[in-house]
Design an enzyme around this catalytic site. Structure first.
Site, mmCIF file in Angstrom:
data_model
loop_
_atom_site.group_PDB
_atom_site.id
_atom_site.type_symbol
_atom_site.label_atom_id
_atom_site.label_comp_id
_atom_site.label_asym_id
_atom_site.label_seq_id
_atom_site.Cartn_x
_atom_site.Cartn_y
_atom_site.Cartn_z
ATOM 1 N N ARG A 130 0.830 -1.206 0.000
ATOM 2 C CA ARG A 130 0.000 0.000 0.000
ATOM 3 C C ARG A 130 0.860 1.249 0.000
ATOM 4 O O ARG A 130 0.510 2.264 -0.601
ATOM 5 C CB ARG A 130 -0.958 -0.007 1.206
ATOM 6 C CG ARG A 130 -2.007 -1.092 1.219
ATOM 7 C CD ARG A 130 -2.833 -1.176 -0.025
ATOM 8 N NE ARG A 130 -3.803 -2.250 0.015
ATOM 9 C CZ ARG A 130 -3.551 -3.524 -0.345
ATOM 10 N NH1 ARG A 130 -2.361 -3.908 -0.764
ATOM 11 N NH2 ARG A 130 -4.518 -4.424 -0.296
ATOM 12 N N GLU A 166 2.160 1.681 -3.380
ATOM 13 C CA GLU A 166 1.061 2.203 -4.203
ATOM 14 C C GLU A 166 0.875 3.700 -3.990
ATOM 15 O O GLU A 166 0.637 4.449 -4.931
ATOM 16 C CB GLU A 166 -0.221 1.453 -3.833
ATOM 17 C CG GLU A 166 -1.421 1.844 -4.656
ATOM 18 C CD GLU A 166 -2.625 0.977 -4.303
ATOM 19 O OE1 GLU A 166 -2.523 -0.262 -4.441
ATOM 20 O OE2 GLU A 166 -3.648 1.522 -3.865
ATOM 21 N N SER A 169 14.383 15.281 2.572
ATOM 22 C CA SER A 169 15.426 14.328 2.966
ATOM 23 C C SER A 169 14.845 13.061 3.576
ATOM 24 O O SER A 169 13.884 13.100 4.348
ATOM 25 C CB SER A 169 16.360 14.975 3.983
ATOM 26 O OG SER A 169 17.375 14.055 4.351
#
Lengths: 149, 149, 149, 149, 149, 149, 149, 149, 149, 149
Positions: A90, A93, A116
Site C-alpha cells: 500500500r 502504491e 530528505s
C-alpha cells in the site's frame, strides 16, 4: 561466524517471538522512539554502544552480534523491488499514485530540491474513529534545495 | 481523438506552464484540498461534473477532455517501477528502509491488516526551522483488519 | 504543444547540432559552471528566468519552451536502468565495483549517513599526462548524518 | 572448502567486526591507498603475495583464503542492479541524473572515447565546512579514444 | 527536426534498402574497414567531416543529418538487454557460456585487467570449408591492467 | 550428495587455488585446447571418460564428481543476465555496440542465417605490442543458412 | 519512409484484414509451406525476389516494402519476454515445464549438442478427434553436436 | 526433512549419475512414455502410488521421497525466465520467432482458442539423415475454443 | 532457530506429506473455512492461540513454531512475479486478460474505488458437469470508495 | 491504416466517453453477458459478424475497424507485468497471497490439473450490505486433468 547484519536481524526476530518481546518495550529500554528503535533492530540503523548492549541483553545476543549492531548496515529491508506484502505494498502504491503529486506540491512550495530521507523522522499513531480506527503517520524531512554552481 | 486520461494530463501540464497556473489556486477553485486536486489533475482521481468543468475552464480544455476527467482513470503516475526522480525516489527509499518497521509497528498496535490507501488522505505542510525548513507530510489511512472466515 | 521537459531537451539537442554550439559557451553566457549548465540544458536542473531566456535565445527556443526551462523537471537522464553507452557504463561499473568501498570509507570517517547528491557539485578537468591525458572529476557532496530520534 | 572470493570477503568482514579493525590501518600495513586496499579486501581487486599475507595475518585468515586473495575475483559488489542502500544509491542517482552531462562534456573536451575505470584511481577526503562537512571524492581515469580502423 | 542519432540511422537504413547500397561499398568510399564503417552508419561510431559528407552523399542525407554523424552518439544498438535476433543471440550465448573461460584464460596470461572494447578492432572473414563455410571473426583489444594505487 | 554440475565446478575451483594448478597444464594433460578444456572444467562442456578421469586425478575429485563431468551440463556461466565483472562486461558491450554490425555484415556476405555457437571454436592469443600487448581472440563458427520449406 | 521490417509487417496485417486474405492462400501463391510463408510475412524470414513480388501484389504493397521483404529482418515476434497472449504463452509454458525433459532426452539419445532452430521446419495439422479436435505440431531440427577442439 | 519436490528431484539426479540409470529404462519400468516419465522424475508431473514406488526403488529413495512423488508439484523447471542453456534456449527462440505464426495459423484453422498444454503429449524421435540426423518432436494438444457467454 | 514464517511453512508441508493430512481436515479441526485455513497454514494469515495450538498438534510442530503461527507473516506465496506453475498462471492470465474488464464494470456499477483484498473471502466449489466438472470460485470483497478530501 | 486491435480499442474508448455509452447497454444490444462483451470491446475476445456490426454501429466505427473486431486479437490488457492500478493490483495480490492455497485445494479435490481460463466464464454482482456493499465475482472454469501418456 556472523558476516553481515542480516544474521543479527534473524537472531533478533527469532528471540522476539520466542520471548514474546514488544517493540515499544525495546524502544523504552533503549530510550529512543519506537520507530527508530524498530528500524535499527531490523537492520536499518546503527546503534551506539550502550544501545547495542541494551538490545543484546534484551534479546540474549552473543557479543559478536552486539558488535555488529554498532556497524552501519547495508540498508534496504525488502526482498523484492516491488513489495508483495499487502501492508507494505500500500505504501508502494501511495508512492506510485501520489508520487507526482507530492513532487509538484513540494516544488510549488519550496522550489527545486528534495525532502530528505536521512534528516528524517517518522511517527506512527492510532487515531480512534467510530467508522474504524485510522493509522496516522507523520513523516518529517528537511527540505534540501538543489545547489546550482 | 482522446483515447485515455494520459492525453488529458498532458494537456493540463502544457496549459499549466503556458498559463502559469498554481495547483493551490486550482484546488481553491475546485473546492478540495491541494493534495487531492493535484492528484486528480495528474490523472489519478476522478472529478465530478462541476469539478471537471471548473478544471476545464481553468486550463482551457475541450469538452472531450472534460468528459474524460469524470472517468475513473487507470492509476499509476510513474514511468518506471523504481522511480528515477530524486524527490520521488526518496519516498521509495523510505518504503524500502522503513517498510518492515511500519509493518511491525502497525501489526503490534492493530493486529493483522493493512492501512488503507483508498480510504486515505494526505496533508503536506511546510514547517519553518532555523536549521532548514522541513516538509511535514501526514498520511491518514483507515486500518482494515484481515477478515477470517 | 509541449507537455514535458523532454520535448524541450530534444529541441535543444537538435539546435545545438544545427548551430554547432558548445556547452562551455552556453555556460559562459548563462554565468554558471559548464557541469551545472549542461545538466540543466539536458533536462535535469531548473533555470531561473534570466538563465532560461539566455538559453532560449542561444538555441532559438519558443516562449513555451523557455517557460518549461523554469519548471522543475522529472529527473533521470538514462533510457535504461543499466546504461548501454560505454562512457556512462564505466560510471555504473565504478558504482558496482567500488560501491561497498565508498560506503565503508565514508562510514569509517563520518559514521552513519550519506554523501548528498543534492547539496552537491561536480568539476570535470583534463589532466595532461605523457602516458595519455586523464579525465579528473571531483564530486563534492555534503555529508548528511542519519538522524536518530 | 572455499570455492569463491565471496567466502573470503565474508571471513574478512566477520573478523573486522570481531577484532575492531580499521580499513585505514589495513591500508597502512599493506602499503597502498585506503581506497584500493578496501576494494581489494571487499573482493574487487587482486593482492600480490606479500599483500595477501599481510591481510591474512591481520584478519587471521587460513592459508587457503590467503591463496584466494591472489586470484583475480569475479567483480561486482552489489546485490541488486539498482542498489537499495541509500549511500550507494546516491552514486547511482548521480550517474542517472548527470550521466548524459558527463558524456557530453568529456566528448566536447576529448572527442569520442571513454574515461577508463581500469587505469583509474579514487581519493576520498573530508572537507571541513562550517555549514556541514563535505565528502570530496576525486576520480581519475585515463581517457581512452575510440579506435577507428 | 532531428534530435538524436537514431533518427539518422533510420534514414540510412531506409535509403540503403531503397537504393540497394552495400556496406562494403560504403566502407570503400569512406576509406575505412567494413566493420568500423558499418558500426558508424548504424549509430555506434563518430565520423569525421569528410567521412560524414561521403556518407551523406551516398545515402542522400540532409545537411542536418550529416552534422549529426559527426556527433558522438549514445551507443548501444540492441532493443532488449538479451537480444531476440538469433544471429545476435548466438554472440550473447557465447558470452554466457564462455564468459568465465575467457576471464580465466586472460587472467592466467596477463594478470588482473581487461581486454579493451575501445582500443579495439574487429575483422569478419568468410572461410570456405567443404563441410560448410565458416564465419571467422577476430577481435583484437589492448590489454589494460588494473591500476593499483 | 552431488546433485548438479555446479557442485563439481566449485570443487574444481577450490582445488585449483589450493594446488595452484594452471588451466594450460590441465589442457595439455587432457589433450585439448586450453579454451575448450577450461570451459569444460567450468561446467560448460562434457568430458569423455578418459578426459574426466584425467581431470579428476589432477584436481583430486571423488568418483561421483568424475561421473558428473561426463554428463551434459545445464550451460550458462554467469550469475546475472548482464555481467557485472568488467572483463566479461566488455564482451557484453561488444555485442551491444557491434551486434547489429555483425548481423549486417554476415547477412551481406552469406545471406539469411547465423554463425553457429555450437559448431564453434575459439582461440585466445597474446599479441606483443610496444604500445601495450593485445588480446587477440578468434571465433570460428559454421555458417548455418535459414532453411525455407 | 520505411526504416525497418516492422513497418512492412504492419502494412501486411492491415491489408490482410481489409482484403480478407488467408495465409494458406498466400502460401500457395508463394509456393512454400503455410508455416514458412506466414513467418516470413510476419517479418521473421527473408523472401527472394519473385516471392517478395508475389506477396507485394497480393497485399498491395509499395515497391519500397517489396524491397524490404528481401532484407534479412531483425527477428523476434513478441512484445514481451514472457508472452501475455494465452495461445503463445502455452508454448512458453511447455518450454518451462518440459524444457529440462527435452534436454535430458536429446542428450541421452544424441550426446551433447542442440536441436537446430535454423536448419528447422515446422508443420501444423488438425487431427480430428471425437473428444475434441487436436492441434498436432511437428518440429524437425538438425542435431548439431558440440564441437570439441 | 523434505519440504518440497525440488529436494526429491535433486536426489533422483544424484542417484541417476551415481548409478548410471537411463531415462528410457525408468520409463519402461514405470510403464509410461519416456517423455512423461522424465518430466515426472524432474518434478513436473505426479506419479501414482505404484509408479512412485517403482521410481523409489530404482533410485533408492527414502519413503518420504516416495510420498512426495505422489504430490502435485509446483511446476516450472527453469532457473531463469529466459533459459541460458543453448538447447533449451533454441526452444525459447522458436517460440519467439514463430510464436505469432503459430497463433495465426491455429486461429485460421480453428478460430479463437488455444492448444492445450495440459491435455497434451509429446513425442521425441531421432530421424536418420545422411546430411546429419534430425530431432523430430511432435506436440499434440487438444484445441480449446474460447467460450463466449 | 526459526527466524521467519517460511521455516514454519516448510515444516507444515513436510509433515503434511509424511502424515498424509488433508487441508479440509485441518480446517474442520481449526473451525474455519478450508480456504482461510489453508492460506494460514501456507504462511499468509495469522492464527489465534487456540488455532495455532490445534495446528501445532496436528502437524507435530515445536512450541517455537506454534508461537510463529500467531505472528503476522510477510505475505506473498509465489517465488516469481509471474508464476510458472500452470494452475496459478491461469489466474495471472485471467488478471491479464480480464483485468481492464473487471475495472470497467466495477467502476460502472460502483464508481471510483476498489474491491478489497483484505475484507475479503473466497469459496472454492466443485460443480459436477457431464462435459467435465468445473471449478467454481466465488470471491467476495467489500467495495471501498476512493475518498476525496 | 489500422494495423492491430489496439487501434480499434482506442477508438472504442474514445467514442464511449464522447457518447457516454454504458457497457451494460452494449452487452444488451450485442446479446451477450456484460463481462464477455466488455472484454471483447477491450480487445480480448473475438466478435462474430453480427456482433461486430452492432458494436461498430454503437460506437460509430469505420468498416475497417469492424473487420478487425472479428479477428482474434493478441491478448493481454495490462501495460506492465505487475499492474499499477490499485483495483487491478488487488487481483494480482489475491493471486500472490492465495495462489498456493487455490493450488492446494483444487489438487486436493480434483488431482493434478488446472482450472481452465479458456472454457471459462465470469460473473460480477453487487451484493448490498449494511456494512458496505460488496463486489461478488464468480469464476467458473472447467477442470482439465493433466494427461499422462
Amino acid at each position: 561466524m556472523i558476516s553481515n547484519r542480516d544474521d543479527v536481524t534473524r537472531m533478533i526476530l527469532s528471540a522476539k517471538v520466542a520471548k514474546d518481546i514488544k517493540w515499544r518495550d525495546v524502544a523504552e529500554k533503549v530510550g529512543m522512539s519506537k520507530e527508530w528503535t524498530t528500524a535499527a533492530c531490523l537492520g536499518q540503523m546503527t546503534f551506539d554502544k550502550p544501545q547495542a548492549e541494551t538490545v543484546g541483553e534484551l534479546f540474549g545476543l552473543p557479543d559478536e552480534a552486539v558488535a555488529w549492531l554498532q556497524i552501519t548496515p547495508y540498508k534496504g529491508s525488502l526482498p523484492t523491488a516491488i513489495p508483495t506484502d499487502p501492508l507494505i505494498y500500500r505504501w508502494y502504491e501511495i508512492v506510485n499514485v501520489y508520487g507526482t503529486t507530492i513532487k509538484e506540491l513540494i516544488h510549488e512550495e519550496f522550489g527545486d530540491g528534495i525532502m530528505s530521507a536521512i534528516d528524517f523522522s517518522m511517527d506512527i499513531q492510532r487515531e480512534e474513529d467510530p467508522k474504524g480506527d485510522r493509522v496516522n503517520i507523520t513523516l518529517s524531512g528537511k527540505f534540501l534545495p538543489y545547489q546550482s554552481y
